[in-house]
Each structure stands twice: as C-alpha cells, then as structure tokens.
Write an enzyme that holds these catalytic residues in place. Structure first.
Site, PDB file in Angstrom:
ATOM      1  N   GLY A 187     130.626 -17.467 129.168  1.00 54.67           N
ATOM      2  CA  GLY A 187     131.682 -17.988 128.316  1.00 54.67           C
ATOM      3  C   GLY A 187     131.237 -18.075 126.870  1.00 54.67           C
ATOM      4  O   GLY A 187     130.073 -17.850 126.545  1.00 54.67           O
ATOM      5  N   HIS A 228     130.047 -27.098 128.879  1.00 52.77           N
ATOM      6  CA  HIS A 228     129.120 -26.615 127.854  1.00 52.77           C
ATOM      7  C   HIS A 228     129.886 -26.008 126.673  1.00 52.77           C
ATOM      8  O   HIS A 228     129.626 -26.337 125.505  1.00 52.77           O
ATOM      9  CB  HIS A 228     128.188 -25.575 128.485  1.00 52.77           C
ATOM     10  CG  HIS A 228     127.232 -24.915 127.563  1.00 52.77           C
ATOM     11  ND1 HIS A 228     125.906 -25.285 127.470  1.00 52.77           N
ATOM     12  CD2 HIS A 228     127.396 -23.892 126.686  1.00 52.77           C
ATOM     13  CE1 HIS A 228     125.291 -24.517 126.585  1.00 52.77           C
ATOM     14  NE2 HIS A 228     126.186 -23.663 126.093  1.00 52.77           N
ATOM     15  N   GLU A 229     130.846 -25.134 126.970  1.00 56.83           N
ATOM     16  CA  GLU A 229     131.571 -24.444 125.904  1.00 56.83           C
ATOM     17  C   GLU A 229     132.489 -25.383 125.129  1.00 56.83           C
ATOM     18  O   GLU A 229     132.630 -25.258 123.906  1.00 56.83           O
ATOM     19  CB  GLU A 229     132.361 -23.268 126.473  1.00 56.83           C
ATOM     20  CG  GLU A 229     131.525 -22.195 127.150  1.00 56.83           C
ATOM     21  CD  GLU A 229     130.457 -21.577 126.260  1.00 56.83           C
ATOM     22  OE1 GLU A 229     130.539 -21.724 125.025  1.00 56.83           O
ATOM     23  OE2 GLU A 229     129.526 -20.958 126.813  1.00 56.83           O
ATOM     24  N   HIS A 238     123.438 -25.780 120.820  1.00 56.86           N
ATOM     25  CA  HIS A 238     122.503 -25.738 121.943  1.00 56.86           C
ATOM     26  C   HIS A 238     121.372 -26.720 121.671  1.00 56.86           C
ATOM     27  O   HIS A 238     120.938 -26.891 120.531  1.00 56.86           O
ATOM     28  CB  HIS A 238     121.935 -24.335 122.121  1.00 56.86           C
ATOM     29  CG  HIS A 238     122.921 -23.375 122.697  1.00 56.86           C
ATOM     30  ND1 HIS A 238     123.073 -22.083 122.229  1.00 56.86           N
ATOM     31  CD2 HIS A 238     123.829 -23.508 123.714  1.00 56.86           C
ATOM     32  CE1 HIS A 238     124.001 -21.466 122.934  1.00 56.86           C
ATOM     33  NE2 HIS A 238     124.487 -22.315 123.834  1.00 56.86           N
ATOM     34  N   TRP A 240     118.248 -26.696 122.091  1.00 53.66           N
ATOM     35  CA  TRP A 240     117.018 -26.183 121.492  1.00 53.66           C
ATOM     36  C   TRP A 240     117.250 -25.630 120.079  1.00 53.66           C
ATOM     37  O   TRP A 240     116.336 -25.122 119.447  1.00 53.66           O
ATOM     38  CB  TRP A 240     116.373 -25.116 122.389  1.00 53.66           C
ATOM     39  CG  TRP A 240     117.154 -23.849 122.500  1.00 53.66           C
ATOM     40  CD1 TRP A 240     116.951 -22.684 121.799  1.00 53.66           C
ATOM     41  CD2 TRP A 240     118.270 -23.581 123.361  1.00 53.66           C
ATOM     42  NE1 TRP A 240     117.870 -21.739 122.160  1.00 53.66           N
ATOM     43  CE2 TRP A 240     118.684 -22.257 123.121  1.00 53.66           C
ATOM     44  CE3 TRP A 240     118.941 -24.342 124.319  1.00 53.66           C
ATOM     45  CZ2 TRP A 240     119.768 -21.675 123.802  1.00 53.66           C
ATOM     46  CZ3 TRP A 240     120.015 -23.759 124.981  1.00 53.66           C
ATOM     47  CH2 TRP A 240     120.419 -22.453 124.732  1.00 53.66           C
ATOM     48  N   ASP A 289     124.485 -25.359 136.937  1.00 55.73           N
ATOM     49  CA  ASP A 289     125.528 -26.383 136.898  1.00 55.73           C
ATOM     50  C   ASP A 289     125.064 -27.697 137.525  1.00 55.73           C
ATOM     51  O   ASP A 289     125.338 -28.782 137.007  1.00 55.73           O
ATOM     52  CB  ASP A 289     126.782 -25.886 137.613  1.00 55.73           C
ATOM     53  CG  ASP A 289     127.667 -25.026 136.722  1.00 55.73           C
ATOM     54  OD1 ASP A 289     127.159 -24.531 135.681  1.00 55.73           O
ATOM     55  OD2 ASP A 289     128.855 -24.846 137.054  1.00 55.73           O
TER      56      ASP A 289
END
Length: 319
Positions: A187, A228-229, A238, A240, A289
């Site tokens: 995604g 997440h998206e 993100h 990191w 997930d």
C-alpha cells in the site's frame, strides 16, 4: 530523544526512497513494502512548491507540539467518513461489504486502543502508548471493473481519465482505493499537503481487511497495512526515519537503525547511539501485522496537530 524540528533542506533529504517498479505483479510478498516515501519523492520532483508547503505544515506542527493549549482540536474527537473505491478484475478483487467493513473495524480498534493486542505493549513503553481517539465510519463503497493487471504507484488508480476512480470529497472524506498495485507493494498513502486530486490511501486487495491465518495474505492479513498507511496520511513517518538511525520527527519513539520485519523478539536493541530498545510493535515499523499494535503519545500529538485550526486536515475536524 529526537528533535522534531524540520527545515526545507531536511524535508527534501528525508523523502529519499527506493526506485519504483510498476512492472512486477506479485500475488504475495515476503516482506512488507510501503511506497509512501517513494511516491512523495516523485511528487516533490514534479512539484517543487510541495516541499515549501510541507515545510510550512511541519512548522505549524512543531508550534502545535510546543503550544498545545493554543492548538486544541475543534471537537475534541475526530470522526472521519471513509469512501472505499474498489477496482477489480475478477470476483476475488471485488471485495465483499463484510471484508470492507472488517477493515473499518480494524482502524477503529487500532486508533482507539481497543485492539486485543494493545495489552501486549511492554512495560518499557507503557507510559507512552496512546489512544489516538480517531474514529472511522464507512460512508460509501464505489465499485468499478477494470482490465488492468496492476496499477503501480503513479496514482492512475485515482484518476478516471486513466481508468481509475476520482476521489470523492477528498477535503472531508478519506478515500481508499483498493486494487492490485504490483511491484511487491502492499500500500501507499499521500502525506498532508499534496494535491486533493490524489489525496488518500491505496491498498492491494490481498491486504485490505481481515483474512484467515491460512490465507495467501498472511502474515499481512489483519488489516494493519491500512493502519500503517493511514498513519502516513495523518502525517506520521516510518519509525526509522527512512535512513539509518533516521528521524521520524517524534520525540518519544526510540531511534531505529532500520526497518524491522517479521515479529522481532523483545527486547530488540538498536545499533543507534545509546543502543535503545526499539519500539518494534509500533504501527509505523515494517513488522508483520501480528507484531504491530501501538501508537505513541508523540505520534498522537502529531496527528492531532493536523486537525487543529490552521492544520493541514482542519476540514476533517468540522461537525
């Protein structure tokens, strides 16, 4: 603690990413791959003014974080209508209403600390785990048959003139596009500040909603790709920082040397300065997930800022 300030020069460097490959069609991926950063890099190259606009959003966000009493949410709680645009080649891609609703349910649980794995957050991070307090309501499902085998990441899926579907009321509704992306991409999302004509989130149908553990979607079968998206759509990076020991612009997330995959054994130590324990269970990492189940208070504050008066998504905060 990471600094959250961001200059125009830094914003250009922050969004370097992998090269895009629209030619592959991968039914199942072995590692999580999100194209949000590479899509943003392309948008920045195509529209230099976007970097200025995003720098202004970061300046506003930084001010909101320093002065929270001056940037309160309009209603205290945000409820976002969701439009799901389904572009399908076959019956498998034409997701059922129940499958679509399962994704909305996951978003509501994850963004309201109602997910059953929330209690797995380690004691080290219990003081910063957050109930974001954003709710999602399915407003409309729009379906369209297509002969395209994959859409890639150049936003054709969002454009009727290119065979896709234009967004519906993108200034007040979160648009999802569900269609085969290809290239091993699960995604991608558009960050605040981009064009309203392409605003929203794209998810491959294999990873939209909840599937059984035995499905071809495993281990990305619990709807966390969308969590997440949507985090990106709400201005999260993100964890990191898309660089070795990079900066995600959040002060309470530990430095990560790189993305994590699978379900790392806790504690997983970073190679960054101070060797902190990484927050691998954060939704903005790349774990499976079942391995991600929390946002931090600092991430919540970033998301809150874009809904405040003058924020990039202030229009979504209206009753």
């Amino acid at each position: 603690m990471k600094k959250t300030c961001l200059s125009l020069a830094i914003i250009m460097a922050l969004f370097s990413c992998q090269k895009e490959d629209d030619s592959q069609i991968t039914p199942k991926v072995s590692k999580r791959a999100c194209a949000s950063q590479e899509v943003l890099e392309r948008q920045l190259k195509e529209n230099p003014e976007l970097a200025v606009k995003m720098s202004q959003i970061e300046e506003f966000t930084e001010n909101a974080l320093r002065n929270p009493n001056q940037y309160r949410l309009v209603n205290g709680k945000i409820e976002i209508p969701v439009v799901v645009n389904v572009l399908y080649r076959n019956a498998a891609g034409n997701l059922s209403q129940a499958q679509i609703q399962s994704q909305i349910d996951v978003l509501n649980k994850d963004f309201n600390a109602q997910n059953t794995d929330y209690n797995q957050v380690p004691a080290l991070f219990s003081g910063v785990k957050a109930n974001v307090g954003i709710s999602f309501v399915l407003d409309q499902v729009i379906r369209k048959a297509t002969t395209k085998t994959s859409w890639g990441t150049r936003d054709a899926i969002k454009k009727s003139k290119q065979g896709g579907l234009d967004p519906t009321s993108p200034s007040t509704k979160l648009n999802f596009w569900v269609g085969t992306i290809g290239g091993g991409i699960l995604g991608y999302a558009q960050f605040p500040g981009g064009s309203s004509a392409t605003d929203g989130v794209v998810i491959d149908p294999l990873y939209f909603g909840v599937y059984s553990n035995s499905s071809s979607s495993y281990p990305y079968n619990l709807g966390r790709t969308a969590t997440h998206e949507v985090g990106h759509w709400l201005n999260l990076r993100h964890i990191w920082g898309d660089a070795t020991c990079g900066n995600d612009l959040v002060s309470d997330t530990p430095s990560h040397n790189a993305p994590n995959y699978g379900v790392p054994t806790y504690p997983h130590y970073s190679t960054c300065s101070g060797a902190p324990v990484e927050m691998t269970m954060n939704y903005m990492d790349y774990t499976d997930d079942r391995g991600m189940y929390m946002f931090s208070a600092g991430q919540k504050a970033r998301m809150d800022a874009i809904f405040a008066s003058g924020g990039a998504r202030f229009s979504f905060a209206q009753p």
